[in-house]
Scaffold this motif. Structure first.
Motif, PDB file in Angstrom:
ATOM      1  N   ILE B 149      39.886  42.385  34.938  1.00 32.05           N
ATOM      2  CA  ILE B 149      39.343  41.341  35.821  1.00 32.05           C
ATOM      3  C   ILE B 149      40.158  41.279  37.125  1.00 32.05           C
ATOM      4  O   ILE B 149      39.586  41.127  38.207  1.00 32.05           O
ATOM      5  CB  ILE B 149      39.304  39.955  35.128  1.00 32.05           C
ATOM      6  N   PHE B 150      41.471  41.448  37.012  1.00 32.38           N
ATOM      7  CA  PHE B 150      42.283  41.492  38.241  1.00 32.38           C
ATOM      8  C   PHE B 150      41.805  42.630  39.161  1.00 32.38           C
ATOM      9  O   PHE B 150      41.765  42.474  40.376  1.00 32.38           O
ATOM     10  CB  PHE B 150      43.776  41.670  37.910  1.00 32.38           C
ATOM     11  N   LYS B 151      41.434  43.754  38.558  1.00 28.69           N
ATOM     12  CA  LYS B 151      40.970  44.894  39.372  1.00 28.69           C
ATOM     13  C   LYS B 151      39.656  44.590  40.086  1.00 28.69           C
ATOM     14  O   LYS B 151      39.327  45.232  41.082  1.00 28.69           O
ATOM     15  CB  LYS B 151      40.803  46.137  38.487  1.00 28.69           C
ATOM     16  N   GLU B 152      38.902  43.620  39.534  1.00 30.92           N
ATOM     17  CA  GLU B 152      37.605  43.286  40.141  1.00 30.92           C
ATOM     18  C   GLU B 152      37.715  42.237  41.249  1.00 30.92           C
ATOM     19  O   GLU B 152      36.717  41.919  41.902  1.00 30.92           O
ATOM     20  CB  GLU B 152      36.639  42.797  39.051  1.00 30.92           C
ATOM     21  N   VAL B 153      38.922  41.694  41.458  1.00 36.04           N
ATOM     22  CA  VAL B 153      39.073  40.640  42.481  1.00 36.04           C
ATOM     23  C   VAL B 153      38.551  41.082  43.854  1.00 36.04           C
ATOM     24  O   VAL B 153      37.872  40.314  44.535  1.00 36.04           O
ATOM     25  CB  VAL B 153      40.531  40.130  42.545  1.00 36.04           C
ATOM     26  N   PRO B 154      38.841  42.331  44.285  1.00 34.51           N
ATOM     27  CA  PRO B 154      38.321  42.743  45.600  1.00 34.51           C
ATOM     28  C   PRO B 154      36.798  42.667  45.713  1.00 34.51           C
ATOM     29  O   PRO B 154      36.265  42.587  46.820  1.00 34.51           O
ATOM     30  CB  PRO B 154      38.808  44.197  45.732  1.00 34.51           C
ATOM     31  N   ASP B 155      36.092  42.655  44.571  1.00 31.44           N
ATOM     32  CA  ASP B 155      34.626  42.552  44.616  1.00 31.44           C
ATOM     33  C   ASP B 155      34.148  41.163  45.044  1.00 31.44           C
ATOM     34  O   ASP B 155      33.007  41.012  45.482  1.00 31.44           O
ATOM     35  CB  ASP B 155      34.003  42.845  43.238  1.00 31.44           C
ATOM     36  N   PHE B 156      35.000  40.133  44.848  1.00 27.10           N
ATOM     37  CA  PHE B 156      34.504  38.784  45.172  1.00 27.10           C
ATOM     38  C   PHE B 156      35.414  37.981  46.096  1.00 27.10           C
ATOM     39  O   PHE B 156      35.069  36.868  46.487  1.00 27.10           O
ATOM     40  CB  PHE B 156      34.183  37.995  43.890  1.00 27.10           C
ATOM     41  N   LEU B 157      36.576  38.539  46.455  1.00 24.61           N
ATOM     42  CA  LEU B 157      37.453  37.835  47.396  1.00 24.61           C
ATOM     43  C   LEU B 157      37.044  38.196  48.822  1.00 24.61           C
ATOM     44  O   LEU B 157      37.253  39.322  49.277  1.00 24.61           O
ATOM     45  CB  LEU B 157      38.920  38.193  47.134  1.00 24.61           C
ATOM     46  N   ARG B 158      36.420  37.220  49.508  1.00 25.96           N
ATOM     47  CA  ARG B 158      35.851  37.446  50.845  1.00 25.96           C
ATOM     48  C   ARG B 158      36.243  36.272  51.738  1.00 25.96           C
ATOM     49  O   ARG B 158      36.408  35.153  51.230  1.00 25.96           O
ATOM     50  CB  ARG B 158      34.320  37.438  50.778  1.00 25.96           C
ATOM     51  N   PRO B 159      36.339  36.478  53.034  1.00 29.17           N
ATOM     52  CA  PRO B 159      36.579  35.331  53.928  1.00 29.17           C
ATOM     53  C   PRO B 159      35.487  34.284  53.739  1.00 29.17           C
ATOM     54  O   PRO B 159      34.320  34.626  53.519  1.00 29.17           O
ATOM     55  CB  PRO B 159      36.495  35.946  55.333  1.00 29.17           C
ATOM     56  N   GLY B 160      35.875  33.011  53.771  1.00 28.25           N
ATOM     57  CA  GLY B 160      34.894  31.936  53.702  1.00 28.25           C
ATOM     58  C   GLY B 160      34.714  31.330  52.320  1.00 28.25           C
ATOM     59  O   GLY B 160      34.092  30.281  52.179  1.00 28.25           O
ATOM     60  N   VAL B 161      35.244  31.968  51.271  1.00 33.38           N
ATOM     61  CA  VAL B 161      35.089  31.401  49.923  1.00 33.38           C
ATOM     62  C   VAL B 161      36.138  30.313  49.684  1.00 33.38           C
ATOM     63  O   VAL B 161      37.187  30.293  50.313  1.00 33.38           O
ATOM     64  CB  VAL B 161      35.197  32.465  48.793  1.00 33.38           C
ATOM     65  N   ARG B 162      35.809  29.416  48.766  1.00 36.71           N
ATOM     66  CA  ARG B 162      36.740  28.348  48.389  1.00 36.71           C
ATOM     67  C   ARG B 162      37.576  28.794  47.181  1.00 36.71           C
ATOM     68  O   ARG B 162      37.157  29.668  46.418  1.00 36.71           O
ATOM     69  CB  ARG B 162      35.955  27.080  48.006  1.00 36.71           C
ATOM     70  N   GLU B 163      38.705  28.144  46.979  1.00 36.05           N
ATOM     71  CA  GLU B 163      39.528  28.457  45.799  1.00 36.05           C
ATOM     72  C   GLU B 163      38.706  28.321  44.518  1.00 36.05           C
ATOM     73  O   GLU B 163      38.786  29.164  43.622  1.00 36.05           O
ATOM     74  CB  GLU B 163      40.743  27.510  45.728  1.00 36.05           C
ATOM     75  N   ILE B 164      37.916  27.248  44.421  1.00 32.48           N
ATOM     76  CA  ILE B 164      37.153  27.012  43.196  1.00 32.48           C
ATOM     77  C   ILE B 164      36.096  28.103  42.969  1.00 32.48           C
ATOM     78  O   ILE B 164      35.808  28.473  41.821  1.00 32.48           O
ATOM     79  CB  ILE B 164      36.524  25.584  43.185  1.00 32.48           C
ATOM     80  N   ASP B 165      35.546  28.658  44.065  1.00 32.67           N
ATOM     81  CA  ASP B 165      34.590  29.765  43.915  1.00 32.67           C
ATOM     82  C   ASP B 165      35.276  30.983  43.301  1.00 32.67           C
ATOM     83  O   ASP B 165      34.705  31.668  42.443  1.00 32.67           O
ATOM     84  CB  ASP B 165      34.008  30.168  45.274  1.00 32.67           C
ATOM     85  N   LEU B 166      36.494  31.247  43.761  1.00 31.94           N
ATOM     86  CA  LEU B 166      37.227  32.398  43.234  1.00 31.94           C
ATOM     87  C   LEU B 166      37.559  32.204  41.758  1.00 31.94           C
ATOM     88  O   LEU B 166      37.455  33.129  40.952  1.00 31.94           O
ATOM     89  CB  LEU B 166      38.508  32.617  44.053  1.00 31.94           C
ATOM     90  N   ALA B 167      37.943  30.977  41.414  1.00 32.90           N
ATOM     91  CA  ALA B 167      38.228  30.684  40.004  1.00 32.90           C
ATOM     92  C   ALA B 167      36.963  30.878  39.174  1.00 32.90           C
ATOM     93  O   ALA B 167      36.999  31.491  38.099  1.00 32.90           O
ATOM     94  CB  ALA B 167      38.763  29.273  39.847  1.00 32.90           C
ATOM     95  N   ALA B 168      35.840  30.366  39.683  1.00 36.64           N
ATOM     96  CA  ALA B 168      34.564  30.497  38.953  1.00 36.64           C
ATOM     97  C   ALA B 168      34.210  31.962  38.741  1.00 36.64           C
ATOM     98  O   ALA B 168      33.770  32.360  37.657  1.00 36.64           O
ATOM     99  CB  ALA B 168      33.447  29.772  39.706  1.00 36.64           C
ATOM    100  N   GLU B 169      34.413  32.786  39.779  1.00 33.54           N
ATOM    101  CA  GLU B 169      34.106  34.223  39.674  1.00 33.54           C
ATOM    102  C   GLU B 169      35.008  34.909  38.643  1.00 33.54           C
ATOM    103  O   GLU B 169      34.549  35.730  37.843  1.00 33.54           O
ATOM    104  CB  GLU B 169      34.295  34.919  41.034  1.00 33.54           C
ATOM    105  N   PHE B 170      36.297  34.565  38.690  1.00 36.44           N
ATOM    106  CA  PHE B 170      37.256  35.179  37.758  1.00 36.44           C
ATOM    107  C   PHE B 170      36.924  34.774  36.330  1.00 36.44           C
ATOM    108  O   PHE B 170      36.840  35.615  35.416  1.00 36.44           O
ATOM    109  CB  PHE B 170      38.689  34.758  38.136  1.00 36.44           C
ATOM    110  N   GLU B 171      36.719  33.470  36.134  1.00 34.86           N
ATOM    111  CA  GLU B 171      36.430  32.962  34.784  1.00 34.86           C
ATOM    112  C   GLU B 171      35.133  33.575  34.238  1.00 34.86           C
ATOM    113  O   GLU B 171      35.056  33.917  33.056  1.00 34.86           O
ATOM    114  CB  GLU B 171      36.305  31.427  34.815  1.00 34.86           C
ATOM    115  N   TYR B 172      34.141  33.690  35.103  1.00 36.76           N
ATOM    116  CA  TYR B 172      32.839  34.242  34.709  1.00 36.76           C
ATOM    117  C   TYR B 172      32.990  35.655  34.157  1.00 36.76           C
ATOM    118  O   TYR B 172      32.513  35.984  33.073  1.00 36.76           O
ATOM    119  CB  TYR B 172      31.933  34.238  35.940  1.00 36.76           C
TER     120      TYR B 172
END
Lengths: 388, 388
Positions: B149-172
């Motif tokens: 999942i850490f390796k997939e972070v670059p797939d969803f870490l983009r300018p403009g996202v909120r911390e909670i969005d990133l958490a939701a993506e990681f948890e998902y």
């Protein structure tokens, strides 16, 4: 109502309760109780004398507790040895012994050898069961988030998905909409992650969880909730979820189905609706919890479903509703033999459900407010089975 | 190693420990300890006499506990009043008083008036800190899910996202990959939902959480973890996550960045790596926890970063590592003044981190196995800052 005024009332009510129970003061130890009475959930103890000013004694983080709490006296607590200074001449001290670990209890006893401790768990839990208008406003928001996610289920419920995929989709949307995630339960050894998506027979799997439905889960150490099984057509798919918003929870359940259901299940769903609608009419101050439970059982029996109500045979749970708020297992409990009367502005999740080991689970759950006119539904979504 | 044999060993080791402490038997009360010794996490008590056969006494669900447990004696417990029957002539009874609520303790005292209770929290926690090869196999799988999942972070870490969005993506992604969700913590009033995504200054927010980093959170009652703030460019974005697989957790942290970082932060990251790599060499049986912590502090000081290590100034945590397994706060703790020596096959999350109130947090966290050759890394991902 102004949030701060509301919280000051809480301290006053606690003090009145302490006085009428001849307790000199309460040492509030559980983080969520500390939040309720002080406005901060940092790592702190709250000393509330039966009269006079309360003191919030902060272990970590002091700077943040100081900023968050509305109390006048917020002080750092470097060591529990400083407690005596605040407690002064008080002798009879209230503690919530339902959650305080025995080890810590004995440490307090050693630190405060002159004191006698009295259990105030029920006193605190009863106070917390009655919601202020500020709390209700938050719970309505929590309910509206949760209903919104339920409405999105048809967007991701498709043939071929696994229970865990559906849970991941639900949780993902809920988190993005503001769901705070962690579900606080007060009872020892009870725990829950977000909620349950259980399809067909899996929903009828017995479980440790103090509820009618537990699920198969992912492994023996986590034997609850969604599994890796693919959901089948023509079975009831239970979505039982909790949303936490600004600390407050609401709880609801709806049944979804890819295809159609056995008539036996449809009839049981109607029985669940009849139980809900009958109880809702009686969700008024003064109604006796145990009598409401008996009413529910009578209706189950009328449908010949007494062995399926709230669990199957020996696995039956003996309740049909539970208080919700800052914790998922708040007072009151609508359960067998409970003699307590409901109070105005309590918030209760009613969840009549029927369990069929070979077919699955049907039922309904909504969160209600106790009013003079009966239960007011906070979870505004149609009480139907959603066929997709 | 066969899982069942492994679990039988656990009972034998507990019995040896009871004997050498002159305790007649242990009443295991915490669900996760019951799982460890019996193979089931249903709602049950486990009676382990100092010699002879253990009895698993099940409240709910009996049928499931019977199926899941490897023990020969699994019986339904209708009422706690039946306890005396199993305990027989035993007088000195071990209980984990670190988690048992005081109210329940007093109830046991009433039920078993002839018994003396002794705290066996440390005895149980120390046994659990040493992992068998079957447990390690599960932890390696848990680590491999988490690294993926850490390796997939670059797939969803983009300018403009909120911390909670990133958490939701990681948890998902983690949930779909088998993450069981609920993070078990043993300490009273500690809690955590999945993990933290904290960007820039938010990561330096002080918190109640017993760790170097807490975050701003979503509200006062949940003052920890991701917020609704949009992540900025050129700041460190901390991903500190836990995966639970078959009950076992691993814990890791990596820093990501959209853009580039201040040199001060890059240097602090190097200091964190130096601390990690020095400690890892010494993560051997016999190494004294407090001395490892002192070593870490010396390196922080060498870089002039003593005020930023594991918290900023008065908010500093005095540890740099913690045991992980069925709970996130297991033994050992690599902390100030701890005189205990490490033991072979303990599993430890080492997390040297530096906190800068104006800039954010940098550091690293990996989960290691204590071996004669030093720490063996279970979380196989590059120890670098990921610039996107």
């Amino acid at each position: 109502m102004n949030g701060v005024l509301d919280m000051m009332d809480r301290i006053q009510i606690l003090q009145q309760n302490l006085q009428s129970n001849e307790i000199d003061g309460a040492l509030i130890v559980s983080a969520i109780d500390v939040y309720y009475y002080s406005g901060t959930r940092q790592n702190a103890l709250l000393w509330v004398p039966a009269s006079g000013d309360p003191y919030l004694l902060v272990k970590k983080s002091f700077s943040r507790a100081f900023q968050e709490s509305f109390l006048a006296n917020v002080e750092p607590l470097k060591s529990l040895k400083e407690l005596q200074k605040y407690i002064g001449q008080a002798k009879k001290i209230g503690l919530t012994l339902d959650v305080l670990p025995a080890q810590t209890y004995f440490y307090y006893q050693k630190l405060l050898p002159e004191c006698i401790f009295q259990d105030i768990s029920t006193l605190v839990r009863e106070q917390r069961s009655i919601k202020s208008s500020a709390e209700l406003e938050i719970m309505r928001k929590s309910a509206s988030i949760l209903c919104q996610i339920f409405k999105e289920v048809p967007d991701f419920l498709r043939p071929g998905v696994r229970e865990i995929d559906l849970a991941a989709e639900f949780e993902y949307r809920a988190r993005k909409a503001g769901h705070e995630g962690l579900i606080r339960l007060r009872a020892f050894n009870q725990e829950l992650h977000s909620g349950h998506v259980l399809a067909g027979k899996n929903a009828a799997f017995p479980s440790f969880f103090d509820g009618p439905v537990g699920g198969k889960g992912l492994s023996a150490p986590y034997p609850q909730g969604p599994s890796r099984d693919v959901v089948q057509l023509n079975v009831p798919i239970v979505f039982d979820f909790v949303c936490v918003y600004e600390g407050y929870m609401v709880d609801m359940t709806r049944i979804f189905c890819l295809g159609d259901l056995d008539n036996k299940l449809k009839q049981a769903f109607n029985a669940a609706l009849e139980i809900q609608n009958t109880l809702v009419q009686n969700l008024k101050p003064g109604a006796v919890s145990g009598q409401l439970f008996d009413q529910a059982c009578s209706i189950a029996e009328k449908y010949g479903l007494q062995d399926n109500f709230m669990g199957y045979k020996e696995e039956q749970a003996r309740f049909v509703g539970h208080g919700v708020g800052l914790e998922l297992d708040e007072l009151p409990v609508i359960a067998l033999g409970v003699k307590n009367a409901l109070l105005a502005n309590q918030t209760i999740a009613l969840e009549p459900k029927f369990i069929f080991p070979e077919l699955g689970v049907v039922g309904i759950e909504n969160t209600y407010l106790v009013t003079e006119q009966g239960g007011e539904k906070l979870t505004a979504l149609d009480d139907v089975i959603f066929y997709l």
